[in-house]
Motif scaffolding. Structure first.
Motif, PDB file in Angstrom:
ATOM      1  N   THR A   1      29.579  34.574  29.348  1.00  0.00           N
ATOM      2  CA  THR A   1      30.317  33.451  29.316  1.00  0.00           C
ATOM      3  C   THR A   1      31.675  34.157  29.289  1.00  0.00           C
ATOM      4  OG1 THR A   1      29.368  31.765  28.730  1.00  0.00           O
ATOM      5  CG2 THR A   1      31.870  31.060  28.446  1.00  0.00           C
ATOM      6  N   VAL A   2      32.689  33.858  30.590  1.00  0.00           N
ATOM      7  CA  VAL A   2      33.821  34.549  29.788  1.00  0.00           C
ATOM      8  C   VAL A   2      35.078  33.541  30.459  1.00  0.00           C
ATOM      9  CG1 VAL A   2      33.739  35.119  32.401  1.00  0.00           C
ATOM     10  CG2 VAL A   2      35.559  36.910  31.127  1.00  0.00           C
ATOM     11  N   PHE A   3      36.090  33.706  29.699  1.00  0.00           N
ATOM     12  CA  PHE A   3      37.477  32.743  30.498  1.00  0.00           C
ATOM     13  C   PHE A   3      38.176  33.819  31.179  1.00  0.00           C
ATOM     14  CE2 PHE A   3      35.331  30.573  27.564  1.00  0.00           C
ATOM     15  CZ  PHE A   3      36.098  28.913  27.682  1.00  0.00           C
ATOM     16  N   ASP A   4      38.862  33.614  32.035  1.00  0.00           N
ATOM     17  CA  ASP A   4      39.514  34.634  33.158  1.00  0.00           C
ATOM     18  C   ASP A   4      40.646  34.281  32.816  1.00  0.00           C
ATOM     19  OD1 ASP A   4      37.635  34.943  34.519  1.00  0.00           O
ATOM     20  OD2 ASP A   4      36.452  33.832  35.723  1.00  0.00           O
ATOM     21  N   SER A   5      41.265  35.110  32.161  1.00  0.00           N
ATOM     22  CA  SER A   5      42.781  34.864  31.616  1.00  0.00           C
ATOM     23  C   SER A   5      43.781  35.764  32.354  1.00  0.00           C
ATOM     24  CB  SER A   5      42.987  35.532  30.800  1.00  0.00           C
ATOM     25  OG  SER A   5      41.887  35.223  29.479  1.00  0.00           O
ATOM     26  N   LEU A   6      44.405  34.504  33.495  1.00  0.00           N
ATOM     27  CA  LEU A   6      44.780  34.791  34.235  1.00  0.00           C
ATOM     28  C   LEU A   6      46.435  33.557  33.988  1.00  0.00           C
ATOM     29  CD1 LEU A   6      42.962  32.427  37.160  1.00  0.00           C
ATOM     30  CD2 LEU A   6      43.053  34.601  36.564  1.00  0.00           C
ATOM     31  N   ARG A   7      47.533  34.988  34.562  1.00  0.00           N
ATOM     32  CA  ARG A   7      48.885  34.676  34.144  1.00  0.00           C
ATOM     33  C   ARG A   7      49.811  33.863  35.100  1.00  0.00           C
ATOM     34  NH1 ARG A   7      52.930  39.406  33.252  1.00  0.00           N
ATOM     35  NH2 ARG A   7      55.318  37.731  32.885  1.00  0.00           N
ATOM     36  N   ALA A   8      50.302  33.103  34.884  1.00  0.00           N
ATOM     37  CA  ALA A   8      50.850  31.402  35.024  1.00  0.00           C
ATOM     38  C   ALA A   8      52.456  31.662  34.696  1.00  0.00           C
ATOM     39  CB  ALA A   8      50.966  30.547  34.584  1.00  0.00           C
ATOM     40  N   GLY A   9      53.577  32.024  35.722  1.00  0.00           N
ATOM     41  CA  GLY A   9      54.841  32.154  35.212  1.00  0.00           C
ATOM     42  C   GLY A   9      55.481  33.640  35.698  1.00  0.00           C
ATOM     43  N   THR A  10      56.489  33.560  36.104  1.00  0.00           N
ATOM     44  CA  THR A  10      56.540  34.557  37.315  1.00  0.00           C
ATOM     45  C   THR A  10      57.724  35.244  36.686  1.00  0.00           C
ATOM     46  OG1 THR A  10      56.181  33.967  39.335  1.00  0.00           O
ATOM     47  CG2 THR A  10      57.696  35.804  38.871  1.00  0.00           C
ATOM     48  N   ASP A  11      58.417  36.378  35.664  1.00  0.00           N
ATOM     49  CA  ASP A  11      58.877  37.551  35.037  1.00  0.00           C
ATOM     50  C   ASP A  11      60.460  37.784  36.603  1.00  0.00           C
ATOM     51  OD1 ASP A  11      57.677  39.968  32.815  1.00  0.00           O
ATOM     52  OD2 ASP A  11      58.267  37.608  32.795  1.00  0.00           O
ATOM     53  N   PRO A  12      61.861  37.890  35.378  1.00  0.00           N
ATOM     54  CA  PRO A  12      62.851  37.804  36.297  1.00  0.00           C
ATOM     55  C   PRO A  12      62.952  39.354  37.260  1.00  0.00           C
ATOM     56  CG  PRO A  12      62.911  36.862  34.364  1.00  0.00           C
ATOM     57  CD  PRO A  12      61.174  37.036  33.892  1.00  0.00           C
ATOM     58  N   ASP A  13      61.930  40.073  36.734  1.00  0.00           N
ATOM     59  CA  ASP A  13      61.894  41.510  37.523  1.00  0.00           C
ATOM     60  C   ASP A  13      60.626  41.408  38.850  1.00  0.00           C
ATOM     61  OD1 ASP A  13      59.473  41.334  35.764  1.00  0.00           O
ATOM     62  OD2 ASP A  13      60.304  42.976  34.878  1.00  0.00           O
ATOM     63  N   GLY A  14      60.558  39.877  38.828  1.00  0.00           N
ATOM     64  CA  GLY A  14      59.644  40.226  39.332  1.00  0.00           C
ATOM     65  C   GLY A  14      57.683  40.619  39.255  1.00  0.00           C
ATOM     66  N   SER A  15      57.255  40.794  38.056  1.00  0.00           N
ATOM     67  CA  SER A  15      56.331  40.840  37.849  1.00  0.00           C
ATOM     68  C   SER A  15      55.379  39.814  37.294  1.00  0.00           C
ATOM     69  CB  SER A  15      55.979  41.878  36.762  1.00  0.00           C
ATOM     70  OG  SER A  15      56.249  41.294  35.727  1.00  0.00           O
ATOM     71  N   GLY A  16      54.120  39.426  37.618  1.00  0.00           N
ATOM     72  CA  GLY A  16      53.244  38.328  37.452  1.00  0.00           C
ATOM     73  C   GLY A  16      52.323  38.078  38.889  1.00  0.00           C
ATOM     74  N   LEU A  17      51.852  37.046  38.823  1.00  0.00           N
ATOM     75  CA  LEU A  17      50.921  37.157  40.301  1.00  0.00           C
ATOM     76  C   LEU A  17      51.553  35.995  41.257  1.00  0.00           C
ATOM     77  CD1 LEU A  17      47.499  36.579  38.224  1.00  0.00           C
ATOM     78  CD2 LEU A  17      48.148  38.660  40.208  1.00  0.00           C
ATOM     79  N   GLY A  18      52.457  34.888  40.930  1.00  0.00           N
ATOM     80  CA  GLY A  18      53.284  33.882  41.033  1.00  0.00           C
ATOM     81  C   GLY A  18      52.454  33.427  41.737  1.00  0.00           C
ATOM     82  N   SER A  19      52.527  33.364  43.498  1.00  0.00           N
ATOM     83  CA  SER A  19      51.310  32.169  44.054  1.00  0.00           C
ATOM     84  C   SER A  19      50.223  33.032  44.441  1.00  0.00           C
ATOM     85  CB  SER A  19      52.271  32.007  45.413  1.00  0.00           C
ATOM     86  OG  SER A  19      53.191  33.220  46.205  1.00  0.00           O
ATOM     87  N   GLU A  20      50.499  33.950  43.944  1.00  0.00           N
ATOM     88  CA  GLU A  20      49.047  35.060  44.002  1.00  0.00           C
ATOM     89  C   GLU A  20      47.341  34.032  42.740  1.00  0.00           C
ATOM     90  OE1 GLU A  20      49.199  39.274  45.668  1.00  0.00           O
ATOM     91  OE2 GLU A  20      50.671  38.990  44.174  1.00  0.00           O
ATOM     92  N   LEU A  21      48.641  33.127  42.463  1.00  0.00           N
ATOM     93  CA  LEU A  21      47.594  33.368  40.468  1.00  0.00           C
ATOM     94  C   LEU A  21      46.502  32.095  41.322  1.00  0.00           C
ATOM     95  CD1 LEU A  21      46.904  32.074  37.724  1.00  0.00           C
ATOM     96  CD2 LEU A  21      48.877  30.359  38.299  1.00  0.00           C
ATOM     97  N   HIS A  22      46.908  31.513  42.815  1.00  0.00           N
ATOM     98  CA  HIS A  22      45.595  30.700  43.066  1.00  0.00           C
ATOM     99  C   HIS A  22      45.041  31.137  44.044  1.00  0.00           C
ATOM    100  CE1 HIS A  22      48.434  26.957  42.195  1.00  0.00           C
ATOM    101  NE2 HIS A  22      49.449  27.617  43.258  1.00  0.00           N
ATOM    102  N   LEU A  23      45.320  32.550  45.357  1.00  0.00           N
ATOM    103  CA  LEU A  23      44.732  33.304  45.504  1.00  0.00           C
ATOM    104  C   LEU A  23      43.303  33.455  44.743  1.00  0.00           C
ATOM    105  CD1 LEU A  23      46.936  35.824  47.545  1.00  0.00           C
ATOM    106  CD2 LEU A  23      45.383  33.553  48.676  1.00  0.00           C
TER     107      LEU A  23
END
Length: 388
Positions: free
Chosen positions: A103-125
């Motif tokens: 059983t795994v809770f897939d930890s997906l990051r929500a929220g984009t850093d000011p430097d552009g890091s993070g998944l952004g809209s790719e979270l939904h992909l």
């Protein structure tokens, strides 16, 4: 596929025998009978009929992983590189299952850093790829969602609201990686962390100044909004990187059930005293300390404040840490150590049908053999069906 003695039919186990059973309160030689994917009976000594002979190997419950951000490394293996979402999800699932995690809770990051890091809209992909693989029955492990919400992010609340309209969420954690506090109290260590992707020192320092300038104002608005969303939807809440008693007091007022990776002894002690379950990283335990210079997991285990281990960024570390813990902290038994990666995380997230080897529970089971002191996963079953 069938095996002699009725041990396995079409990949589903019926009786496992000659095992070293890691039960909630003891380790004993014995056997387990499985019917319709659930544990029907647990016995000591020789099984009443022949089954799958484990040759004395350990049999433990399937591991329950609450916080692994390892999926993102499959999807974004290099800076500016993106892998096929479904391919990334399936490769990640295979690694998770091979690590004994059922059983795994897939930890997906929500929220984009000011430097552009993070998944952004790719979270939904990635979320869509996870949902598609789940619906098609392609997964070995059971996948749930843990949203890691970066509270000082301009788009985090809108991102989480949009996500919640499309996908179920099993856990929300509130993270604040603003340099100079919590995990990154030491600015120099933050510079090292931020430079992993090859960014220039000038770029890192400029980005750091922006984060410090804007972080407090964004956090003050976003954090209460995310807490309200979690409460409205009945989603368990976790704090992240609490450092001071004030951090813990805030987490308690918000109704946090979990304290993920407290960075100091003071925060861990305060969380434990407040009835908030303390979780630390298994890599921290294996390595002998935090890579960020924060409190060691072993120290919290010795104090009696550690309840859950998470693989964080190395899936295989979860099983290793469970078997290492009794060696490093003699007062902890193997069943108690195994509970930190099975029963305790299951209970913390309301999954009362798994995490222990006991009648009526789901037959999520892992066969483990020690090789030069290292636990090796030999076989894995989810709901009685072999997946590894």
């Amino acid at each position: 596929m069938s095996m002699a003695g009725g041990a396995m039919t079409d990949g589903r186990i019926e009786i496992v025998e000659n095992a070293s059973l890691v039960l909630p309160d003891r380790v004993q030689p014995g056997w387990v009978a499985v019917v319709d994917g659930r544990i029907a009976e647990v016995g000591e000594g020789r099984a009443p009929e022949r089954g799958l002979d484990l040759a004395g190997d350990y049999l433990i419950p399937g591991l329950v992983e609450l916080h692994t951000d390892h999926l993102e490394s499959h999807y974004a293996p290099r800076p500016q590189v993106r892998w096929h979402p479904l391919g990334a999800v399936l490769a990640y699932d295979a690694q998770i299952a091979a690590s004994g995690i059922t059983t795994v809770f897939d930890s997906l990051r929500a929220g984009t850093d000011p430097d552009g890091s993070g998944l952004g809209s790719e979270l939904h992909l990635l979320a869509d790829a996870l949902a598609g693989a789940r619906d098609a029955g392609l997964f070995r492990a059971e996948h749930r969602t843990h949203l890691r919400c970066e509270t000082p992010s301009a788009d985090v609340v809108d991102t989480v609201r949009a996500f919640a309209e499309r996908h179920s969420i099993g856990l929300i954690s509130l993270m604040d990686h603003t340099p100079g506090q919590r995990q990154f109290r030491d600015i120099e260590k933050y510079y090292v962390y931020a430079g992993r992707g090859g960014r220039s020192v000038a770029d890192i320092r400029a980005g750091t100044a922006r984060k410090i300038r804007d972080g407090a104002a964004l956090n003050a608005v976003n954090r209460p909004a995310l807490v309200a969303l979690a409460r409205a939807r009945g989603i368990p809440l976790a704090s992240h990187d609490d450092t001071t008693p004030a951090d813990v007091a805030l987490s308690r007022s918000e109704g946090a059930a979990l304290a993920e990776f407290p960075t100091t002894r003071e925060a861990a002690e305060a969380s434990h005293a407040a009835g908030i379950t303390v979780m630390m990283g298994a890599p921290n335990l294996i390595r002998g300390g935090s890579h960020s210079g924060n409190v060691a997991a072993q120290a919290l285990a010795e104090a009696g404040w550690l309840s859950i281990l998470s693989s964080d960024y190395v899936p295989a570390s979860l099983l290793m840490a469970a078997f290492r813990l009794p060696e490093q902290v003699p007062g902890i038994t193997l069943p108690e150590a195994v509970a930190t990666v099975t029963a305790n995380p299951a209970a913390a997230t309301g999954l009362d049908d798994r995490g222990r080897i006991a009648p009526t529970l789901r037959a999520d089971l892992v066969r483990v053999r020690l090789a030069q002191g290292v636990p090796v996963v030999r076989q894995v079953w989810r709901a009685g069906e072999r997946v590894v």
